[in-house]
Motif scaffolding. Sequence first.
Motif, mmCIF file in Angstrom:
data_model
loop_
_atom_site.group_PDB
_atom_site.id
_atom_site.type_symbol
_atom_site.label_atom_id
_atom_site.label_comp_id
_atom_site.label_asym_id
_atom_site.label_seq_id
_atom_site.Cartn_x
_atom_site.Cartn_y
_atom_site.Cartn_z
ATOM 1 N N GLY A 1 51.519 44.065 74.092
ATOM 2 C CA GLY A 1 50.384 43.321 73.555
ATOM 3 C C GLY A 1 49.880 42.239 74.467
ATOM 4 N N ALA B 1 47.820 37.932 74.216
ATOM 5 C CA ALA B 1 47.358 37.766 72.828
ATOM 6 C C ALA B 1 48.517 37.904 71.853
ATOM 7 C CB ALA B 1 46.268 38.783 72.516
ATOM 8 N N ALA B 2 49.375 38.918 72.063
ATOM 9 C CA ALA B 2 50.509 39.119 71.158
ATOM 10 C C ALA B 2 51.526 37.988 71.291
ATOM 11 C CB ALA B 2 51.172 40.464 71.459
ATOM 12 N N ILE C 1 50.461 34.901 69.320
ATOM 13 C CA ILE C 1 50.746 34.987 67.878
ATOM 14 C C ILE C 1 52.188 34.603 67.603
ATOM 15 C CG2 ILE C 1 50.993 36.598 65.955
ATOM 16 C CD1 ILE C 1 48.598 38.138 67.050
ATOM 17 N N LEU D 1 47.391 37.797 60.290
ATOM 18 C CA LEU D 1 47.698 39.169 60.725
ATOM 19 C C LEU D 1 46.837 40.149 59.930
ATOM 20 C CD1 LEU D 1 51.604 39.083 60.966
ATOM 21 C CD2 LEU D 1 49.936 38.818 62.810
ATOM 22 N N ASN D 2 46.352 41.165 60.611
ATOM 23 C CA ASN D 2 45.572 42.223 59.954
ATOM 24 C C ASN D 2 45.877 43.546 60.635
ATOM 25 O OD1 ASN D 2 43.925 42.347 62.344
ATOM 26 N ND2 ASN D 2 42.799 40.561 61.574
ATOM 27 N N TYR E 1 44.389 45.173 62.831
ATOM 28 C CA TYR E 1 44.080 45.258 64.259
ATOM 29 C C TYR E 1 45.130 44.592 65.153
ATOM 30 C CZ TYR E 1 39.454 46.953 62.973
ATOM 31 O OH TYR E 1 38.417 47.706 62.476
ATOM 32 N N ASN E 2 45.845 43.599 64.640
ATOM 33 C CA ASN E 2 46.793 42.904 65.507
ATOM 34 C C ASN E 2 48.236 42.955 65.035
ATOM 35 O OD1 ASN E 2 46.892 41.126 63.354
ATOM 36 N ND2 ASN E 2 45.811 39.468 64.394
ATOM 37 N N GLU F 1 50.650 44.894 67.425
ATOM 38 C CA GLU F 1 50.897 44.139 68.649
ATOM 39 C C GLU F 1 51.909 43.026 68.379
ATOM 40 O OE1 GLU F 1 47.228 42.633 70.109
ATOM 41 O OE2 GLU F 1 46.572 44.548 70.943
ATOM 42 N N ALA F 2 51.715 42.329 67.267
ATOM 43 C CA ALA F 2 52.631 41.246 66.925
ATOM 44 C C ALA F 2 54.028 41.770 66.625
ATOM 45 C CB ALA F 2 52.100 40.472 65.718
ATOM 46 N N THR G 1 45.680 51.687 66.895
ATOM 47 C CA THR G 1 46.098 50.609 67.794
ATOM 48 C C THR G 1 47.495 50.838 68.364
ATOM 49 O OG1 THR G 1 46.959 49.321 65.927
ATOM 50 C CG2 THR G 1 44.673 48.942 66.567
ATOM 51 N N SER G 2 48.299 51.646 67.696
ATOM 52 C CA SER G 2 49.673 51.860 68.148
ATOM 53 C C SER G 2 49.751 52.685 69.428
ATOM 54 C CB SER G 2 50.480 52.550 67.042
ATOM 55 O OG SER G 2 49.964 53.853 66.790
#
Length: 623
Positions: free
Chosen positions: A75, A78-79, A82, A94-95, A97-98, A101-102, A145-146
């Motif tokens: 990530g 940006a990751a 977080i 968190l949603n 989209y992220n 990554e988090a 996203t994965s």
Amino acid sequence: MKFMKLGSKPDTFQTDGNNARYMASELATDIIVIVEEVKFYLHKFPLLSRSARLQKLASTIDQDNSEVHIPDIPGGPAAFEICAKFCYGMTVTLNAYNVIEARCAAEYLEMHENIEKGNLIYKIDVFLSSSIFRSWKDSIIVLQTSKSLLPLSEDLKVICYCVDAIATKACIDLSKVDWSYTYNRKKLPEENGDDSNLDGVRTRLVPKDWWVEDLCELEIKLFKRVITNIKSKATLSNEVIGEALKAYAYRRLPGFSKGMIQCRDMLKHCSTVEAIVGLLPAEKGSVSCSFLLKLLKAAIFVGSGDMTKGELVRRIGQQMEGASVNDLLIRAPEGESMMYDVSIVQKMVEEFLTQGQNSEIESLEDSKLQDIRRPGILSDASKLMVAKLVDGYLAEIAKDPNLPLLKFVDLAELVSGIPRPAHDGVYRAIDMYLKEHPGISKSDRKRICKLMDCKKLSVDACMHAVQNERLPLRVVVQVLYFEQVRVAASSGTSTPDLPKGFKDLKSGSHGSSRSATTNTEDDWDAVASAEELKAVKKELASLRLSNGVGGSERDADTKNSIDKAAMSKMKGLLKTKKMFAKLWSSKGAQGENSGSDSSESLGSANPEEAKSTPCRNRRHSVS
């Protein structure tokens, strides 16, 4: 979209240029975490209290150097930001989209429960299971996203959980489906409040394939995993799965509807085509024949393997009655002189005919079930549709000046055993071939005309044939004669028997009346001139066969005398027209094409042809 907020403190992260992040705090920072090209100026205590990896990295640095490098964190910056904010207790949202990554970044930083209770990994896992995986749209977004976080997202089974969640929702009972699940469709008037007829009622039936369009957003590997999971649950019909594959092909293969892929990335599209073919339901009819043919054209265009193309040919052959002529017009491979790939269509027809033969064998082996119609047995209607399809295809490929006669004849002979009420399609194909190949030999012209049964031509086709100067003279005479037979039958009298001369021609007997001239057979196969066509037409019409042949009350002697008179009159006419050498001396060959099926004449004319198609010589007889 589902979301989750973590922490309660204000966000005090600030940016200094593009490559620096720092905390707005009265306390001086004591650690610099470098993620890729971004430097984070932070404090050790909140970070090390929640991250086991940072604890290990911090223990390796000396007092003079406070930098920690983690260039490979999933990530990226940006990751990590977080995770850092979570460590400081700042508000983090968190949603879909992220969240992955988090989650992967937290795994990398080892933010587990054994470091501190209620750590980031635990909170994210709860959010995924309680919210994300229960939402149709969020599950698809997370799955998308994965892809950029492989292989860690796979190791954490996030992809597996997403795939199963999506497949489960696609298979639920329609009564439990909220139509708002699909988020790519356009809103309906009633959903915008614009439909005044509903009086506030917002109801709409959910189609079985409500989920199809949304899955087209997935790249092929993920799409394949979802469809495979759906198929394993065995709750959706094969038609719905086939519709999903069709929608994906149209969305992901530019130019698919035209049979050509408009993109340079052929390797990517090749994998897409092969994956779609591999996902096709085994049951016949789950997808249309037209779709299969488009897939075949795409497979050829992108260079798919022989196994993929062979599987498509097999499937197309199993339901070929659903194809159209335009579907079958597959361009020949580069380097070939022909316009179309006739061989691959021939394989389809062979596959179509083979399934009927296999079904008949199975029926014979199981005598107890002979009266039960097997699904694989070809119906007469299916056979007729394929025969007409091939006739139309032959008429199209005949326009190719480089099409060999053998290719044309071999394909036509495959369906010659299928009875058709009319041979107009065969005649049209033959006429088109003769038109585009005017230089073919007399023997080739004779061979191709044997494919047609003159008795099965319609009135319009007969009118065209008797004026067709491309046909051999023998064919014109047969068409004229059988037209007179039809007139006799329609006038209310019994259908007349063939005159003896025509019977001799059909049987191939040359008799004692055969001329000693060595080239009369070639003359008979020659193309008739306009004057000859006109003369023969006039004389056959004057014979009034309907009046010259009686019904069952006439005895054999009367019939024979009429036959002799008719043939004698024809003989006299042809002598005066200097055609005697062409027709009368070759009467033994005239009937080769006058039977009820042209394939019989093929067997009588050439021993080699008869050997290659032994089953075609016993199908019909002329009374």
